[in-house]
Design an enzyme around this catalytic site. Structure first.
Site, PDB file in Angstrom:
ATOM      1  CB  ILE A 106      35.145  42.238  33.689  1.00  0.00           C
ATOM      2  CG1 ILE A 106      35.942  43.544  33.628  1.00  0.00           C
ATOM      3  CG2 ILE A 106      33.822  42.456  34.432  1.00  0.00           C
ATOM      4  CD1 ILE A 106      35.255  44.687  32.883  1.00  0.00           C
ATOM      5  CG  ASP A 107      40.878  40.731  35.632  1.00  0.00           C
ATOM      6  OD1 ASP A 107      40.782  39.508  35.853  1.00  0.00           O
ATOM      7  OD2 ASP A 107      41.070  41.569  36.541  1.00  0.00           O
ATOM      8  CG  HIS A 122      30.339  42.900  38.328  1.00  0.00           C
ATOM      9  ND1 HIS A 122      31.130  43.563  39.242  1.00  0.00           N
ATOM     10  CD2 HIS A 122      29.110  42.810  38.895  1.00  0.00           C
ATOM     11  CE1 HIS A 122      30.410  43.868  40.313  1.00  0.00           C
ATOM     12  NE2 HIS A 122      29.186  43.417  40.129  1.00  0.00           N
ATOM     13  CB  THR A 193      36.065  43.520  47.269  1.00  0.00           C
ATOM     14  OG1 THR A 193      34.772  44.135  47.135  1.00  0.00           O
ATOM     15  CG2 THR A 193      36.034  42.541  48.426  1.00  0.00           C
ATOM     16  CG  ASN A 216      40.356  45.855  50.666  1.00  0.00           C
ATOM     17  OD1 ASN A 216      40.425  45.451  49.505  1.00  0.00           O
ATOM     18  ND2 ASN A 216      39.901  47.053  50.975  1.00  0.00           N
ATOM     19  CB  ILE A 234      45.584  40.531  47.901  1.00  0.00           C
ATOM     20  CG1 ILE A 234      44.919  39.175  48.108  1.00  0.00           C
ATOM     21  CG2 ILE A 234      45.568  40.935  46.437  1.00  0.00           C
ATOM     22  CD1 ILE A 234      43.439  39.197  47.798  1.00  0.00           C
TER      23      ILE A 234
END
Length: 247
Positions: A106-107, A122, A193, A216, A234
């Site tokens: 959500i950034d 989201h 994730t 990940n 990453i």
């Protein structure tokens, strides 16, 4: 280095890449994730309520003051800058290779790096709406307001962040867009994730292409299905790939 070479080669050969990412995509930008050993859900044990409870719809409606105190102090990172992953994805989109970023974050860092086709499952901290009249407010307004619970100057309604809280459904249009993008991709890169948050994690099952890459730090339920597994930071991985490709 062999894994980096393989990823660079697959990207070079692909013309319809989709990136599916989570909180780990932004940890190198100084934003903590949720479920790792250093994540928000593990380190914030001194709080009066569990973070997952405070990030629920029912809690927001019942105790908005406590919600916004936690939200402002732990969920907002206005000074965070895109890292090597965000920048590389933007370059791949500009080159016509990457067709979409599907993110649980959500950034807004993907957009800050230059990505245009970003499907935010989201929501985003950069969008906020009055629950009374629907008026829009940006992140700066939420950060600048003197009141603990931000209220609309026009109707005094509570201004709610356009983020999906627990107990709330995902935006169906965004969800359908993500399904369509993933199902049409020839290369799916999954990064940062845990693949445990539903229904978002189920989206990877719609991939029908030939190659799946999983980047990940920690193990995920999808590890056995990935064609290429890289357990490293990453941002650093994508920077190495960028240098390999010379873009």
């Amino acid at each position: 280095m062999q894994n980096i070479d393989t990823l660079a080669s697959w990207i070079e050969q692909s013309g319809n890449i989709v990136f599916f990412g989570g909180a780990g995509t932004s940890t190198e930008s100084g934003i903590p994730d949720f479920r790792s050993a250093a994540g928000l859900y593990q380190t914030e044990q001194h709080l009066p309520y569990p973070p997952e409870q405070m990030l629920s719809r029912s809690f927001f409606m019942k105790l908005p003051e406590v919600f916004f105190d936690f939200y402002r102090s732990k969920m907002l990172h206005p000074d965070a800058a895109p890292n090597g992953c965000h920048r590389m994805l933007a370059k791949l989109e500009q080159a016509g290779k990457l067709k979409a970023v599907v993110t649980q974050n959500i950034d807004g860092l993907h957009q800050k790096a230059g990505s245009k086709e970003v499907l935010e499952l989201h929501g985003s901290v950069h969008r906020n709406y009055c629950m009374g009249c629907g008026a829009f407010y940006d992140l700066e307004h939420i950060m600048a307001t003197n009141k603990l619970v931000p209220r609309c100057p026009s109707c005094s309604g509570i201004i709610k962040p356009d983020v999906v809280l627990y107990e709330e459904p995902l935006d169906q249009q965004v969800l359908f867009g993500a399904v369509e993008a993933i199902s049409q991709a020839d290369l799916l890169i999954i990064g940062g994730t845990s693949l445990t948050v539903q229904p978002a994690a189920d989206l990877v099952s719609y991939f029908q292409g030939s190659r799946t890459v999983l980047l990940n730090m920690d193990p995920t339920p999808y590890d056995r299905k990935a064609d290429l597994l890289i357990a490293d930071k990453i941002g650093e991985v994508m920077e190495q790939v960028e240098r390999k490709l010379g873009i």
